[in-house]
Design a protein around this motif. Sequence first.
Motif, PDB file in Angstrom:
ATOM      1  N   ARG A 190       0.813  -1.206   0.000  1.00 28.66           N
ATOM      2  CA  ARG A 190       0.000   0.000   0.000  1.00 28.66           C
ATOM      3  C   ARG A 190       0.856   1.271   0.000  1.00 28.66           C
ATOM      4  NH1 ARG A 190      -2.968  -2.731  -1.698  1.00 28.66           N
ATOM      5  NH2 ARG A 190      -4.934  -3.617  -0.970  1.00 28.66           N
ATOM      6  N   ARG A 191       2.125   1.097   0.329  1.00 32.52           N
ATOM      7  CA  ARG A 191       3.019   2.248   0.394  1.00 32.52           C
ATOM      8  C   ARG A 191       4.415   1.811  -0.038  1.00 32.52           C
ATOM      9  NH1 ARG A 191       3.716   5.227   6.096  1.00 32.52           N
ATOM     10  NH2 ARG A 191       4.180   3.055   6.663  1.00 32.52           N
ATOM     11  N   VAL A 192       5.113   2.706  -0.758  1.00 33.63           N
ATOM     12  CA  VAL A 192       6.499   2.471  -1.163  1.00 33.63           C
ATOM     13  C   VAL A 192       7.351   3.568  -0.534  1.00 33.63           C
ATOM     14  CG1 VAL A 192       8.117   2.306  -3.095  1.00 33.63           C
ATOM     15  CG2 VAL A 192       5.787   1.394  -3.340  1.00 33.63           C
ATOM     16  N   ARG A 193       8.402   3.153   0.156  1.00 33.14           N
ATOM     17  CA  ARG A 193       9.278   4.114   0.854  1.00 33.14           C
ATOM     18  C   ARG A 193      10.704   3.946   0.326  1.00 33.14           C
ATOM     19  NH1 ARG A 193       8.010   3.967   6.871  1.00 33.14           N
ATOM     20  NH2 ARG A 193       8.938   1.881   6.736  1.00 33.14           N
ATOM     21  N   LEU A 194      11.288   5.062  -0.122  1.00 37.40           N
ATOM     22  CA  LEU A 194      12.606   5.039  -0.754  1.00 37.40           C
ATOM     23  C   LEU A 194      13.630   5.763   0.105  1.00 37.40           C
ATOM     24  CD1 LEU A 194      11.519   5.953  -4.398  1.00 37.40           C
ATOM     25  CD2 LEU A 194      11.615   3.693  -3.331  1.00 37.40           C
ATOM     26  N   SER A 195      14.816   5.182   0.233  1.00 39.44           N
ATOM     27  CA  SER A 195      15.857   5.809   1.054  1.00 39.44           C
ATOM     28  C   SER A 195      17.232   5.457   0.517  1.00 39.44           C
ATOM     29  CB  SER A 195      15.720   5.375   2.513  1.00 39.44           C
ATOM     30  OG  SER A 195      15.813   3.962   2.622  1.00 39.44           O
ATOM     31  N   VAL A 196      18.234   6.132   1.089  1.00 36.90           N
ATOM     32  CA  VAL A 196      19.635   5.913   0.718  1.00 36.90           C
ATOM     33  C   VAL A 196      20.368   5.381   1.940  1.00 36.90           C
ATOM     34  CG1 VAL A 196      21.777   6.985  -0.090  1.00 36.90           C
ATOM     35  CG2 VAL A 196      19.573   7.766  -0.981  1.00 36.90           C
ATOM     36  N   GLY A 197      21.194   4.352   1.744  1.00 38.31           N
ATOM     37  CA  GLY A 197      21.943   3.769   2.855  1.00 38.31           C
ATOM     38  C   GLY A 197      23.298   3.280   2.390  1.00 38.31           C
ATOM     39  N   ASP A 198      23.855   2.358   3.134  1.00 42.99           N
ATOM     40  CA  ASP A 198      25.174   1.834   2.798  1.00 42.99           C
ATOM     41  C   ASP A 198      25.128   0.786   1.699  1.00 42.99           C
ATOM     42  OD1 ASP A 198      26.411   3.431   4.716  1.00 42.99           O
ATOM     43  OD2 ASP A 198      26.121   1.937   6.299  1.00 42.99           O
ATOM     44  N   ALA A 199      23.960   0.164   1.495  1.00 43.81           N
ATOM     45  CA  ALA A 199      23.850  -0.902   0.501  1.00 43.81           C
ATOM     46  C   ALA A 199      22.421  -0.991   0.000  1.00 43.81           C
ATOM     47  CB  ALA A 199      24.278  -2.239   1.111  1.00 43.81           C
ATOM     48  N   PHE A 200      22.266  -1.582  -1.174  1.00 39.95           N
ATOM     49  CA  PHE A 200      20.945  -1.794  -1.756  1.00 39.95           C
ATOM     50  C   PHE A 200      20.217  -2.907  -1.011  1.00 39.95           C
ATOM     51  CE2 PHE A 200      18.699  -4.532  -4.976  1.00 39.95           C
ATOM     52  CZ  PHE A 200      17.532  -3.788  -4.984  1.00 39.95           C
ATOM     53  N   GLY A 201      18.914  -2.701  -0.770  1.00 41.05           N
ATOM     54  CA  GLY A 201      18.129  -3.731  -0.111  1.00 41.05           C
ATOM     55  C   GLY A 201      16.646  -3.473  -0.249  1.00 41.05           C
ATOM     56  N   ALA A 202      15.836  -4.495   0.019  1.00 43.60           N
ATOM     57  CA  ALA A 202      14.376  -4.377  -0.054  1.00 43.60           C
ATOM     58  C   ALA A 202      13.761  -5.129   1.115  1.00 43.60           C
ATOM     59  CB  ALA A 202      13.864  -4.947  -1.377  1.00 43.60           C
ATOM     60  N   ARG A 203      12.655  -4.568   1.650  1.00 43.65           N
ATOM     61  CA  ARG A 203      11.961  -5.196   2.773  1.00 43.65           C
ATOM     62  C   ARG A 203      10.481  -4.848   2.691  1.00 43.65           C
ATOM     63  NH1 ARG A 203      10.732  -3.949   8.272  1.00 43.65           N
ATOM     64  NH2 ARG A 203      11.400  -1.796   7.897  1.00 43.65           N
ATOM     65  N   LEU A 204       9.637  -5.825   2.971  1.00 47.18           N
ATOM     66  CA  LEU A 204       8.190  -5.608   2.955  1.00 47.18           C
ATOM     67  C   LEU A 204       7.620  -5.961   4.319  1.00 47.18           C
ATOM     68  CD1 LEU A 204       5.514  -5.020   1.527  1.00 47.18           C
ATOM     69  CD2 LEU A 204       5.519  -7.392   0.702  1.00 47.18           C
ATOM     70  N   ALA A 205       6.958  -4.971   4.950  1.00 44.43           N
ATOM     71  CA  ALA A 205       6.348  -5.212   6.260  1.00 44.43           C
ATOM     72  C   ALA A 205       5.179  -4.264   6.449  1.00 44.43           C
ATOM     73  CB  ALA A 205       7.369  -5.003   7.385  1.00 44.43           C
ATOM     74  N   ASN A 206       4.059  -4.800   6.940  1.00 39.66           N
ATOM     75  CA  ASN A 206       2.880  -3.992   7.271  1.00 39.66           C
ATOM     76  C   ASN A 206       2.408  -3.111   6.121  1.00 39.66           C
ATOM     77  OD1 ASN A 206       3.004  -5.004   9.966  1.00 39.66           O
ATOM     78  ND2 ASN A 206       4.577  -3.475  10.440  1.00 39.66           N
ATOM     79  N   GLY A 207       2.440  -3.661   4.926  1.00 41.88           N
ATOM     80  CA  GLY A 207       1.942  -2.937   3.763  1.00 41.88           C
ATOM     81  C   GLY A 207       2.916  -1.946   3.163  1.00 41.88           C
ATOM     82  N   THR A 208       4.125  -1.825   3.724  1.00 40.11           N
ATOM     83  CA  THR A 208       5.112  -0.868   3.218  1.00 40.11           C
ATOM     84  C   THR A 208       6.291  -1.604   2.589  1.00 40.11           C
ATOM     85  OG1 THR A 208       4.552   0.798   4.880  1.00 40.11           O
ATOM     86  CG2 THR A 208       6.701   0.992   3.826  1.00 40.11           C
ATOM     87  N   LEU A 209       6.571  -1.276   1.346  1.00 41.93           N
ATOM     88  CA  LEU A 209       7.739  -1.806   0.653  1.00 41.93           C
ATOM     89  C   LEU A 209       8.864  -0.790   0.781  1.00 41.93           C
ATOM     90  CD1 LEU A 209       9.062  -3.912  -1.256  1.00 41.93           C
ATOM     91  CD2 LEU A 209       8.143  -2.561  -3.179  1.00 41.93           C
ATOM     92  N   ASP A 210       9.892  -1.147   1.559  1.00 46.14           N
ATOM     93  CA  ASP A 210      11.053  -0.283   1.746  1.00 46.14           C
ATOM     94  C   ASP A 210      12.139  -0.672   0.753  1.00 46.14           C
ATOM     95  OD1 ASP A 210      10.877   1.630   4.094  1.00 46.14           O
ATOM     96  OD2 ASP A 210      10.147  -0.218   5.031  1.00 46.14           O
TER      97      ASP A 210
END
Length: 235
Positions: A190-210
Motif C-alpha cells: 500500500r506504500r512504497v518508501r525510498l531511502s539511501v543507505g550503505d547498501a541496496f536492499g528491499a523489505r516488505l512489512a505492514n503494507g510498506t515496501l522499503d
Amino acid sequence: MSTPRRVDPLESLARGNVRSVWEVLEAMSILMRRYTEGLPLNLPQVTVFLRSGREVTGLVREYGEFRQGRGVLLITSGGYGSHGEGRDVTFVPDGVIEALTLHDATVLDTPEKSMPESSPMHLRRHLPAMADKLSSAWGTKVTAEFGTATELETEANIQPLAWLVEHTGEVLTQLASAPDVGDVLRERVRRVRLSVGDAFGARLANGTLDLTTSRRPAAWPLESELARAVMDTLP
C-alpha cells in the motif's frame, strides 16, 4: 575448519583495501559489465605494467578466462563513451603482468554526465507522479514517500534517489502486470518508501515496501536486480 568468506572485489575497491592486481582487474571488469547493462558509471583507466618493462593504459573491458588463457582485455584507444573509429582492444595475459595503477579512482563516486542532474524540488514533484503511476497499475491507491524527513537535505542522496525513483516506478509497474506477482503486490503493498543507505536492499512489512539504494553509483540496482529484490520480499 571453516572456509574464509570470499572477498567482494567491488567492496574492496570502494573501501580502499584492495590487496592485489587481480582484485582490481576483477572489480573493474564487473564495473564495465554493470556500465554496459545500463548504470551511469564513470570508469577510471588503469595502467598495466608488464614484466618486459612495457606498460599498457586503457579501460578494463573484461577480465577472466579466454581461449588464450587467463588475462585482461583493455580498451586502449577511443575510450569508453567514444562511439567513433580507432578503438583498439589489447589482450594481456596474467603471467606477464607485474603491477597496476588505477587512475583517478574518485570518478567512481559520481555518476556519468549522461545522467541528468536532479534536485530536491525535482524529486518532490517526481515522487507523487511515481505514486500515481503505481496507483494506476494497482487499480487502487498507492502512496510513496522518502525514508526520512531529512532524506533530501543531504546532497549526496539526490542522484541515488533520482535513480531509485525512476527505476522503481518502471519495475513495479511491470511486476504489477505479471500473473500471480501482480496480485500479490496489490494485496500486500500500500506504500512504497525510498531511502539511501550503505547498501541496496528491499523489505516488505505492514503494507510498506522499503527500498534502499547505496550512495555509490556502482552499487545502484539495475532494473533486473530491483525486480528480483522486490519478488524476494513477497510471500
